[in-house]
Design an enzyme around this catalytic site. Structure first.
Site, PDB file in Angstrom:
ATOM      1  N   ARG A 102       0.860  -1.184   0.000  1.00  0.00           N
ATOM      2  CA  ARG A 102       0.000   0.000   0.000  1.00  0.00           C
ATOM      3  C   ARG A 102       0.900   1.239   0.000  1.00  0.00           C
ATOM      4  NH1 ARG A 102      -5.323  -1.378   2.002  1.00  0.00           N
ATOM      5  NH2 ARG A 102      -5.617   0.770   2.673  1.00  0.00           N
ATOM      6  N   CYS A 108     -11.333   9.659  11.759  1.00  0.00           N
ATOM      7  CA  CYS A 108     -10.021   9.622  11.116  1.00  0.00           C
ATOM      8  C   CYS A 108      -9.114  10.753  11.581  1.00  0.00           C
ATOM      9  CB  CYS A 108     -10.202   9.690   9.604  1.00  0.00           C
ATOM     10  SG  CYS A 108      -8.683   9.522   8.657  1.00  0.00           S
ATOM     11  N   ARG A 123      -1.854  -0.990  -3.854  1.00  0.00           N
ATOM     12  CA  ARG A 123      -3.030  -0.148  -3.645  1.00  0.00           C
ATOM     13  C   ARG A 123      -2.558   1.255  -3.301  1.00  0.00           C
ATOM     14  NH1 ARG A 123      -8.196  -0.517  -3.177  1.00  0.00           N
ATOM     15  NH2 ARG A 123      -8.095  -2.785  -3.335  1.00  0.00           N
ATOM     16  N   LYS A 167     -16.176  -2.232  -4.488  1.00  0.00           N
ATOM     17  CA  LYS A 167     -16.093  -2.396  -3.037  1.00  0.00           C
ATOM     18  C   LYS A 167     -16.419  -1.073  -2.340  1.00  0.00           C
ATOM     19  CE  LYS A 167     -12.773  -6.205  -3.136  1.00  0.00           C
ATOM     20  NZ  LYS A 167     -11.450  -6.710  -2.664  1.00  0.00           N
ATOM     21  N   MET A 179     -11.793   1.185  14.457  1.00  0.00           N
ATOM     22  CA  MET A 179     -10.432   0.902  14.912  1.00  0.00           C
ATOM     23  C   MET A 179      -9.773   2.149  15.485  1.00  0.00           C
ATOM     24  SD  MET A 179      -8.993  -1.519  11.833  1.00  0.00           S
ATOM     25  CE  MET A 179      -9.308  -0.302  10.567  1.00  0.00           C
ATOM     26  N   LEU A 223       2.374  -4.594   3.385  1.00  0.00           N
ATOM     27  CA  LEU A 223       3.359  -3.602   3.804  1.00  0.00           C
ATOM     28  C   LEU A 223       2.841  -2.231   3.368  1.00  0.00           C
ATOM     29  CD1 LEU A 223       6.643  -5.396   2.660  1.00  0.00           C
ATOM     30  CD2 LEU A 223       5.741  -5.277   4.997  1.00  0.00           C
ATOM     31  N   ASP A 247     -34.294  26.068  10.992  1.00  0.00           N
ATOM     32  CA  ASP A 247     -33.005  26.340  10.345  1.00  0.00           C
ATOM     33  C   ASP A 247     -33.050  26.008   8.857  1.00  0.00           C
ATOM     34  OD1 ASP A 247     -30.036  26.870  10.425  1.00  0.00           O
ATOM     35  OD2 ASP A 247     -30.008  24.772   9.816  1.00  0.00           O
TER      36      ASP A 247
END
Length: 620
Positions: free
Chosen positions: A73, A87, A123, A215, A249, A318, A590
């Site tokens: 990657r 994130c 990727r 995906k 995660m 990796l 609003d």
């Protein structure tokens, strides 16, 4: 089977003229009278040739546990055009100076080295890789590398519709698109930016160009989007999507805790309750996903179980960061600068020795998976029978199915997402909302095994004293520690008098800001869950159900709102219901204030409450 006609129509619109091979690479349909056999035979010959010519796998990319790292990657940039809450912080992150980032030549030099040693899949990631100006050229250069079978990209989809045609021509053959919600208003809340329709256009473009499966990565977060699991799964009936549900995660800046994570088993249980015929699909040895398919559906679903059932034992990945550091584990803190070695003139042999040493130090499993198994928190029970929150469709003459099909035909997307079959069958659009809080949740309050006292106390009359002041008249929170847990329900209402102009725009869904009813519904649900943070002396309550209903009253040019809350505990939920109705009303204001300031909010009141020592209340 109310969903099937909609999905079939969508597929006829989106899926014509292309087919795909199992690798996800798009393949153009042969012209009439033209045989597709030569293309198939050519693909088979290429695969066979690669197998025959492949050398023994590089020892530099094999770790001490025998894992062969054939998947690389590469981060092309640290920048991103979104600010996803899980994130990074809203203000962003400090960026590396441009001079310290890998140049295009350095990216390609490292890619060539890794492919030469046995990497067959690369990727491109970020940040957001598609904001890098030379991304198409990078893909084209990678496509020339002998032995590289797959070039993929993980993108937020904002720029995808525009860039995908040249990327496909350059050699991109795998796409992952991040999308965590099918509700436009919630999308803006999660990513702190607009762009929902651009992402949907990107997904449409990928299907149109023949990528199969496309995906879609969905990070599932308790209290935020776990209520949309079935909506996402329903999309796979008529579209060639692989919906990949990812366990939440830990990353720096996302304030992660266990209670926000919805485990794979909990998600799977939810899907199986709706589709018991769900089938498990075979897995490749190094796959990170547990794949499933509903018989008869075009697409499939997958679960990325990084936390509850880690896949470290077969990891073959990796990573190279945008500033040129090699990471052998996404969760690991150790990095080796390949950029510095390149810029000091290191030879290939010197680079491989450093890479091999780093790979050799890779641990058996990442630290977060160890912590997950060794220090697992108490399980938070799932709500097996999900409560419905309805936004009734007051716009006569237009069915939900026809709205959806028309919008997709025009390369737009519906304001309300495709819903699962069971809800479409019942008439008006319906949406699930789970009211499980995402912090400080008390599992005991949701435990179905917790029972009320055998002989509940007699209801007490209303007190003549204020309960939120102490003996000296100072504000104080009531101590509910000794009160018994009972089932508590409260219903509150509010009315927004819009006036004829704003009312018509809401009724016809013509407001520039979007669908006022959907946004107000979402705001009401969120407000109920945040009541204790807004009202200083309110206790935190673990809600088991929230329902928000909005109806249009044409005689008064008004939106009538009703909010219902339920919980089991020592204190009532009337404040949650009142807050929910009030914030939903404010949200309608609003959404409409640009059209008219002559809008009146009123009739905010408690309709009824049950449970508690002081008895029930019902407004006449």
């Amino acid at each position: 089977m109310a969903l099937r006609p909609v999905s079939q129509k969508l597929w006829r619109v989106l899926g014509t003229g292309v087919r795909s091979c199992s690798s996800g690479a798009p393949v153009t349909q042969p012209r009439p009278g033209e045989s597709s056999q030569p293309a198939v035979e050519d693909l088979s010959r290429r695969k066979q040739s690669l197998r025959e010519q492949s050398a023994p796998f590089s020892t530099f990319l094999t770790d001490s546990f025998g894992r062969q790292h054939s998947y690389l990657r590469i981060s092309l940039t640290e920048k991103c055009n979104l600010r996803c809450q899980y994130c990074m912080p809203e203000e962003g992150v400090p960026l590396t100076p441009k001079a310290d980032l890998l140049t295009t030549e350095e990216v390609l030099a490292l890619a060539r080295l890794f492919v030469k040693e046995g990497v067959d899949k690369i990727r491109l990631t970020g940040g957001e890789p598609l904001i890098r100006p030379d991304v198409v050229d990078i893909v084209a250069q990678l496509h020339r590398l002998e032995g590289l079978r797959t070039i993929g990209v993980t993108t937020n989809g904002i720029n995808l519709a525009r860039l995908l045609p040249p990327l496909q021509k350059a050699g991109l053959n795998a796409i992952n698109i991040s999308l965590d919600t099918l509700v436009p208003a919630k999308f803006e809340f999660i990513v702190r930016r607009r762009g929902f329709h651009k992402v949907m256009e990107g997904i449409h473009k990928a299907i149109e160009l023949g990528y199969s499966p496309v995906k879609v990565n969905c990070v599932v977060m308790r209290g935020l989007n776990e209520d949309e699991l079935l909506d996402f799964v329903a999309l796979t009936e008529g579209l060639p999507l692989d919906i990949r549900f990812i366990e939440y995660m830990p990353f720096d800046g996302n304030r992660w805790n266990f209670k926000k994570m919805v485990s794979y088993k909990e998600m799977l249980d939810t899907v199986q309750q709706r589709w018991p015929e769900l089938e498990k699909l075979p897995e490749e040895e190094s796959s990170t996903a547990k794949a499933f398919k509903i018989p008869g559906f075009q697409g499939q679903i997958s679960f990325i179980t990084s936390m509850s059932e880690h896949f470290c034992g077969t990891c073959n990945r990796l990573r190279i960061t945008a500033d040129g550091n090699l990471k052998v584990c996404l969760f690991g803190s150790s990095e080796v600068s390949l950029r510095d070695l390149l810029r000091t003139g290191a030879t290939e042999e010197e680079l491989l020795r450093i890479i091999g040493a780093a790979v050799g130090r890779k641990k058996r499993q990442h630290a977060e998976s160890q912590r997950m198994h060794l220090d697992s928190p108490p399980a938070i029970p799932s709500v097996s029978s999900w409560d419905l929150l309805r936004v009734y469709n007051p716009r006569p003459g237009v069915s939900f199915s026809s709205q959806t099909t028309t919008l997709w035909k025009g390369h737009r997307v519906p304001q309300i997402p495709l819903l699962a079959q069971q809800w479409l069958q019942s008439g008006p659009p319906q949406r699930h909302y789970s009211a499980l809080l995402d912090s400080d949740t008390n599992p005991k309050c949701l435990n179905p095994g917790a029972r009320a006292p055998a002989t509940p106390p007699e209801p007490q009359p209303p007190s003549g004293q204020l309960t939120h002041v102490d003996s000296e008249g100072r504000a104080a929170m009531v101590d509910v520690g000794r009160k018994p847990d009972t089932e508590r329900v409260a219903v509150a209402s509010a009315v927004v008098l819009l006036g004829p102009v704003a009312f018509r725009l809401v009724q016809e869904n013509q407001l520039k800001k979007g669908d006022a009813l959907v946004v107000a519904q979402l705001a009401g649900v969120q407000a109920a869950k945040l009541t204790s943070q807004l009202i200083p002396l309110c206790h935190h309550v673990s809600l088991s159900h929230v329902q928000v209903q909005l109806e249009l009253d044409s005689t008064r040019h008004a939106v009538v709102i009703q909010a219902s809350c339920r919980a089991r505990g020592p204190t009532g939920v009337e404040m949650e219901a009142l807050t929910s109705a009030s914030v939903a009303a404010l949200t309608v204001y609003d959404m409409c204030k640009a059209v008219s300031r002559d809008i009146v909010l009123g009739e905010i009141q408690l309709i009824r409450k049950t449970g508690g020592q002081r008895g029930d209340f019902h407004r006449a």
